[in-house]
Scaffold this motif. Structure first.
Motif, PDB file in Angstrom:
ATOM      1  N   PRO A  82       0.625  -1.184   0.111  1.00  0.00           N
ATOM      2  CA  PRO A  82       0.045  -0.062   0.143  1.00  0.00           C
ATOM      3  C   PRO A  82       0.717   1.285  -0.102  1.00  0.00           C
ATOM      4  O   PRO A  82       0.406   2.365  -0.651  1.00  0.00           O
ATOM      5  CB  PRO A  82      -0.781  -0.198   1.370  1.00  0.00           C
ATOM      6  N   LEU A  83       1.837   1.215   0.711  1.00  0.00           N
ATOM      7  CA  LEU A  83       2.781   2.280   0.692  1.00  0.00           C
ATOM      8  C   LEU A  83       3.295   2.779  -0.784  1.00  0.00           C
ATOM      9  O   LEU A  83       3.437   3.741  -1.182  1.00  0.00           O
ATOM     10  CB  LEU A  83       3.938   2.447   1.891  1.00  0.00           C
ATOM     11  N   SER A  84       3.750   1.575  -1.350  1.00  0.00           N
ATOM     12  CA  SER A  84       4.233   1.764  -2.869  1.00  0.00           C
ATOM     13  C   SER A  84       3.262   2.234  -3.841  1.00  0.00           C
ATOM     14  O   SER A  84       3.348   3.107  -4.528  1.00  0.00           O
ATOM     15  CB  SER A  84       4.723   0.552  -3.158  1.00  0.00           C
ATOM     16  N   ARG A  89       4.262   8.383   0.766  1.00  0.00           N
ATOM     17  CA  ARG A  89       5.702   8.618   1.306  1.00  0.00           C
ATOM     18  C   ARG A  89       6.260   9.838   0.526  1.00  0.00           C
ATOM     19  O   ARG A  89       7.520  10.572   0.688  1.00  0.00           O
ATOM     20  CB  ARG A  89       6.701   7.657   1.708  1.00  0.00           C
ATOM     21  N   ALA A  90       5.764  10.125  -0.696  1.00  0.00           N
ATOM     22  CA  ALA A  90       6.549  10.999  -1.725  1.00  0.00           C
ATOM     23  C   ALA A  90       6.523  12.394  -1.145  1.00  0.00           C
ATOM     24  O   ALA A  90       7.460  13.104  -1.178  1.00  0.00           O
ATOM     25  CB  ALA A  90       5.497  11.030  -2.997  1.00  0.00           C
ATOM     26  N   ASP A  91       5.317  12.796  -0.557  1.00  0.00           N
ATOM     27  CA  ASP A  91       5.214  14.100   0.281  1.00  0.00           C
ATOM     28  C   ASP A  91       5.647  14.190   1.553  1.00  0.00           C
ATOM     29  O   ASP A  91       6.178  15.210   2.139  1.00  0.00           O
ATOM     30  CB  ASP A  91       3.625  14.481   0.043  1.00  0.00           C
ATOM     31  N   ALA A  92       5.350  12.872   2.417  1.00  0.00           N
ATOM     32  CA  ALA A  92       5.819  12.836   3.669  1.00  0.00           C
ATOM     33  C   ALA A  92       6.511  11.545   3.979  1.00  0.00           C
ATOM     34  O   ALA A  92       6.136  10.571   4.311  1.00  0.00           O
ATOM     35  CB  ALA A  92       4.793  12.910   4.522  1.00  0.00           C
ATOM     36  N   ASP A 122      -4.409   8.296  11.124  1.00  0.00           N
ATOM     37  CA  ASP A 122      -4.420   7.068  10.092  1.00  0.00           C
ATOM     38  C   ASP A 122      -3.545   7.430   9.040  1.00  0.00           C
ATOM     39  O   ASP A 122      -3.766   8.314   8.190  1.00  0.00           O
ATOM     40  CB  ASP A 122      -5.881   6.964   9.678  1.00  0.00           C
ATOM     41  N   PRO A 123      -2.557   6.743   8.863  1.00  0.00           N
ATOM     42  CA  PRO A 123      -1.469   6.899   7.915  1.00  0.00           C
ATOM     43  C   PRO A 123      -2.093   6.569   6.582  1.00  0.00           C
ATOM     44  O   PRO A 123      -1.381   7.065   5.511  1.00  0.00           O
ATOM     45  CB  PRO A 123      -0.230   5.817   8.121  1.00  0.00           C
ATOM     46  N   PHE A 124      -3.199   6.038   6.413  1.00  0.00           N
ATOM     47  CA  PHE A 124      -3.473   5.642   5.021  1.00  0.00           C
ATOM     48  C   PHE A 124      -4.813   6.648   4.479  1.00  0.00           C
ATOM     49  O   PHE A 124      -5.308   6.417   3.611  1.00  0.00           O
ATOM     50  CB  PHE A 124      -3.962   4.270   4.975  1.00  0.00           C
TER      51      PHE A 124
END
Length: 133
Positions: A82-84, A89-92, A122-124
């Motif tokens: 999901p992170l990929s 994470r591109a912005d953070a 919620d990181p997502f």
């Protein structure tokens, strides 16, 4: 029997008398998580899981420790993709750092109560909507 052995929230995870002993390890794990902020998703997730493992270890709760150890591989695999895919994470690159820092501060102050009341996100959640659940 099992529900009585599992904490209901972060404020019950780390009894005050046990917190300070785990504080340095939790702080070191947070620094490791921050260092992994520039790494790929797998390394970042590994560092994040190491942070949470340090928190679990500090709780001195064998049921919680066993549960976390059993779930960690599944959690790892469930977070990397999901992170990929989301590019979160591109912005953070260190997404969730403020919430993790809040937990470290709560530990340093002698308990998880400060982390339970807010600041956890919620990181997502879509960018711009992240905040306390």
């Amino acid at each position: 029997m099992l529900p009585a052995q599992l904490p209901e929230g972060p404020d019950q995870l780390l009894p005050a008398r046990q917190v300070q002993a785990g504080g340095p390890a939790i702080r070191a794990a947070l620094e490791g998580r921050r260092a992994a902020g520039t790494a790929d998703e797998a390394a970042f997730v590994d560092a994040d899981i190491a942070f949470h493992a340090a928190v679990v270890t500090a709780a001195h709760n064998p049921v919680l420790a066993d549960l976390f150890a059993e779930l960690s591989p599944v959690l790892r695999e469930g977070l990397i993709e999901p992170l990929s895919l989301t590019g979160l994470r591109a912005d953070a690159p260190d997404t969730g750092d403020e919430a993790h820092e809040a937990l470290v501060r709560a530990v340093a102050e002698g308990g998880g109560g400060g982390a339970a009341g807010g600041g956890l996100e919620d990181p997502f959640a879509p960018a711009g909507t992240r905040g306390p659940e």
